[in-house]
Design a protein around this motif. Structure first.
Motif, PDB file in Angstrom:
ATOM      1  N   HIS A 132       0.605  -1.342  -0.001  1.00  8.78           N
ATOM      2  CA  HIS A 132       0.100  -0.017  -0.073  1.00  8.78           C
ATOM      3  C   HIS A 132       0.862   1.159   0.085  1.00  8.78           C
ATOM      4  CE1 HIS A 132      -2.876  -3.107   1.044  1.00  8.78           C
ATOM      5  NE2 HIS A 132      -3.959  -2.150   0.605  1.00  8.78           N
ATOM      6  N   THR A 133       1.174   1.626  -1.300  1.00  9.85           N
ATOM      7  CA  THR A 133       2.324   2.693  -1.408  1.00  9.85           C
ATOM      8  C   THR A 133       1.966   4.031  -0.894  1.00  9.85           C
ATOM      9  OG1 THR A 133       2.862   1.410  -3.407  1.00  9.85           O
ATOM     10  CG2 THR A 133       4.036   3.382  -3.177  1.00  9.85           C
ATOM     11  N   GLY A 134       0.699   4.496  -1.438  1.00  9.84           N
ATOM     12  CA  GLY A 134       0.313   5.893  -1.086  1.00  9.84           C
ATOM     13  C   GLY A 134       0.305   6.295   0.455  1.00  9.84           C
ATOM     14  N   GLY A 135      -0.621   5.499   1.189  1.00  9.51           N
ATOM     15  CA  GLY A 135      -0.658   5.442   2.499  1.00  9.51           C
ATOM     16  C   GLY A 135       0.571   5.351   3.371  1.00  9.51           C
ATOM     17  N   ALA A 136       1.503   4.462   2.725  1.00 11.00           N
ATOM     18  CA  ALA A 136       2.863   4.245   3.532  1.00 11.00           C
ATOM     19  C   ALA A 136       3.661   5.570   3.455  1.00 11.00           C
ATOM     20  CB  ALA A 136       3.447   3.200   3.057  1.00 11.00           C
ATOM     21  N   LEU A 137       3.690   6.229   2.247  1.00 10.02           N
ATOM     22  CA  LEU A 137       4.395   7.301   2.176  1.00 10.02           C
ATOM     23  C   LEU A 137       3.951   8.596   2.922  1.00 10.02           C
ATOM     24  CD1 LEU A 137       5.297   6.956  -1.569  1.00 10.02           C
ATOM     25  CD2 LEU A 137       6.683   6.883   0.188  1.00 10.02           C
ATOM     26  N   SER A 138       2.401   8.832   3.071  1.00  9.68           N
ATOM     27  CA  SER A 138       1.793   9.733   3.561  1.00  9.68           C
ATOM     28  C   SER A 138       2.038   9.843   5.204  1.00  9.68           C
ATOM     29  CB  SER A 138       0.236   9.800   3.435  1.00  9.68           C
ATOM     30  OG  SER A 138      -0.314   8.749   4.074  1.00  9.68           O
ATOM     31  N   CYS A 139       2.126   8.857   5.904  1.00  6.21           N
ATOM     32  CA  CYS A 139       2.418   8.367   7.297  1.00  6.21           C
ATOM     33  C   CYS A 139       3.680   8.224   7.775  1.00  6.21           C
ATOM     34  CB  CYS A 139       1.535   7.635   7.917  1.00  6.21           C
ATOM     35  SG  CYS A 139       1.933   5.829   7.557  1.00  6.21           S
ATOM     36  N   THR A 140       4.611   8.466   6.753  1.00  6.56           N
ATOM     37  CA  THR A 140       6.112   8.071   7.144  1.00  6.56           C
ATOM     38  C   THR A 140       6.538   9.210   8.070  1.00  6.56           C
ATOM     39  OG1 THR A 140       6.754   7.099   5.175  1.00  6.56           O
ATOM     40  CG2 THR A 140       8.579   7.994   6.396  1.00  6.56           C
ATOM     41  N   ASP A 141       6.329  10.629   7.977  1.00  3.99           N
ATOM     42  CA  ASP A 141       6.663  11.479   8.598  1.00  3.99           C
ATOM     43  C   ASP A 141       6.428  11.571  10.077  1.00  3.99           C
ATOM     44  OD1 ASP A 141       8.285  12.783   6.577  1.00  3.99           O
ATOM     45  OD2 ASP A 141       6.557  13.738   5.853  1.00  3.99           O
ATOM     46  N   ILE A 142       5.007  11.140  10.085  1.00  6.48           N
ATOM     47  CA  ILE A 142       4.544  10.934  11.413  1.00  6.48           C
ATOM     48  C   ILE A 142       4.958   9.908  12.340  1.00  6.48           C
ATOM     49  CG2 ILE A 142       2.486  10.137  12.660  1.00  6.48           C
ATOM     50  CD1 ILE A 142       1.029  11.414  10.439  1.00  6.48           C
ATOM     51  N   LEU A 143       5.337   8.750  11.530  1.00  5.18           N
ATOM     52  CA  LEU A 143       5.982   7.456  12.366  1.00  5.18           C
ATOM     53  C   LEU A 143       7.436   7.949  12.603  1.00  5.18           C
ATOM     54  CD1 LEU A 143       4.581   4.701  10.088  1.00  5.18           C
ATOM     55  CD2 LEU A 143       4.134   5.148  12.285  1.00  5.18           C
ATOM     56  N   THR A 144       8.213   8.598  11.612  1.00  8.71           N
ATOM     57  CA  THR A 144       9.437   8.850  12.005  1.00  8.71           C
ATOM     58  C   THR A 144       9.815   9.829  13.192  1.00  8.71           C
ATOM     59  OG1 THR A 144      10.058   8.794   9.698  1.00  8.71           O
ATOM     60  CG2 THR A 144      11.525  10.072  11.073  1.00  8.71           C
ATOM     61  N   THR A 145       8.838  10.668  13.352  1.00 12.97           N
ATOM     62  CA  THR A 145       8.660  11.677  14.445  1.00 12.97           C
ATOM     63  C   THR A 145       8.526  11.186  15.905  1.00 12.97           C
ATOM     64  OG1 THR A 145       8.032  13.535  13.107  1.00 12.97           O
ATOM     65  CG2 THR A 145       7.507  13.767  15.559  1.00 12.97           C
ATOM     66  N   LEU A 146       7.413   9.958  15.694  1.00 13.09           N
ATOM     67  CA  LEU A 146       7.328   9.184  17.041  1.00 13.09           C
ATOM     68  C   LEU A 146       8.401   8.307  17.496  1.00 13.09           C
ATOM     69  CD1 LEU A 146       3.463   8.049  16.257  1.00 13.09           C
ATOM     70  CD2 LEU A 146       4.174   9.493  18.114  1.00 13.09           C
ATOM     71  N   TYR A 147       8.955   7.731  16.602  1.00 10.02           N
ATOM     72  CA  TYR A 147       9.845   6.659  16.816  1.00 10.02           C
ATOM     73  C   TYR A 147      11.265   7.204  16.823  1.00 10.02           C
ATOM     74  CZ  TYR A 147       7.141   2.485  17.136  1.00 10.02           C
ATOM     75  OH  TYR A 147       6.098   1.598  17.123  1.00 10.02           O
ATOM     76  N   TYR A 148      11.730   8.312  16.434  1.00 11.64           N
ATOM     77  CA  TYR A 148      13.073   8.847  16.612  1.00 11.64           C
ATOM     78  C   TYR A 148      12.988  10.132  17.466  1.00 11.64           C
ATOM     79  CZ  TYR A 148      13.975   5.866  12.725  1.00 11.64           C
ATOM     80  OH  TYR A 148      14.387   4.644  11.904  1.00 11.64           O
TER      81      TYR A 148
END
Length: 278
Positions: free
Chosen positions: A29-45
């Motif tokens: 699921h390419t589009g949705g994975a790309l749209s939430c990458t910045d959110i996940l990156t902020t949370l985990y890092y």
């Protein structure tokens, strides 16, 4: 203080990794994975307290990916953080692999199997309530899709969270305004989502879901109101980071061709100055 430049580069590398995983796995699921990458990156890092070396640490922060079909970036981040060897991601969607197309709690770092939309918030409510009952300080974060907001179970969970005053719970909506059938407003009109969540007793904050400063400020400083759960409406772009995928509904899922992969990786690599190494 978290370095914004570090987060930007990390998210770009995660985007490159997840696209490679989708291309090699021949599904995703390419589009949705790309749209939430910045959110996940902020949370985990930049926000969450987690320890890959201590998976059962009782005071670890919990994360539930309710929009489980957008799992690719999540897996890439967990691998990059050291929850498992990154090499294992090469088995994504292969027969017998634990890295299937939705979060699987056989994967270290994944708290709960998800994917059937509308369930993640309910699970998160239970985790947050358990923390309150046990006197623990951990926080619970869950990421939902905007199309998922049409699920009735989301609103049952929202009502419960407010009733139990779960200010240790933060829910995030990836508001990219596209779902598998097209525009969310054409499939099932949602606006004003902010007003709906406020009416259920939540503190609601709007952010640009690709602005790390905003994401860090909001996600790193919850609860905003004591005794209230927090809803972060994160406005994003589906397919973010790859020009020909952005705001294109057909990239909800889909595998890029070799030519498309080369184009996408070239665009992303350019943001790193051509340097793809850690």
């Amino acid at each position: 203080m978290v370095d914004i430049n570090f987060l930007e580069k990390k998210a770009t590398k995660i985007r490159m990794d997840l696209l490679t995983m989708i291309y090699e796995g021949k599904t995703g699921h390419t589009g949705g994975a790309l749209s939430c990458t910045d959110i996940l990156t902020t949370l985990y890092y930049g926000v969450m307290n987690v320890d890959p070396a201590n998976l059962n640490w009782e005071n670890r922060d919990r994360f539930i990916l309710s929009k489980g079909h957008s799992v690719e970036g999540y897996y890439c981040i967990l691998g990059d953080k050291g929850f498992f060897p990154k090499e294992e991601l090469k088995t994504f969607s292969q027969f017998g692999s634990k890295f299937i197309g939705h979060p699987n709690n056989k994967v270290p770092g994944v708290e709960m199997n998800t994917g059937a939309l509308g369930h993640g918030l309910s699970i998160s409510v239970g985790m947050a309530l358990a923390a309150k009952m046990d006197g623990r300080s951990y926080r619970v974060f869950t990421l939902m899709g905007d199309g998922e907001q049409a699920e009735g179970s989301v609103w049952e969970a929202a009502m419960s969270a407010a009733h139990y005053k779960l200010d240790n719970l933060t829910a995030i909506v990836d508001r990219n305004k596209l779902q598998i059938s097209g525009s969310t407003e054409e499939v099932m009109s949602l606006d004003s989502l902010e007003d709906k969540w406020r009416s259920f007793g939540w503190e609601v904050i709007q952010v640009d879901g690709h602005d790390y400063k905003q994401l860090l400020e909001v996600l790193g400083n919850t609860p905003k109101t004591k005794g209230k759960p927090t809803l972060v409406m994160a406005y994003t772009t589906k397919g973010k980071g790859v020009s020909f995928m952005e705001n294109v509904a057909k990239w909800h899922h889909g595998v890029p061709s070799r030519e498309q992969m080369d184009m996408a990786l070239s665009e992303l690599s350019a943001r790193l100055g051509g340097d793809c190494d850690e």
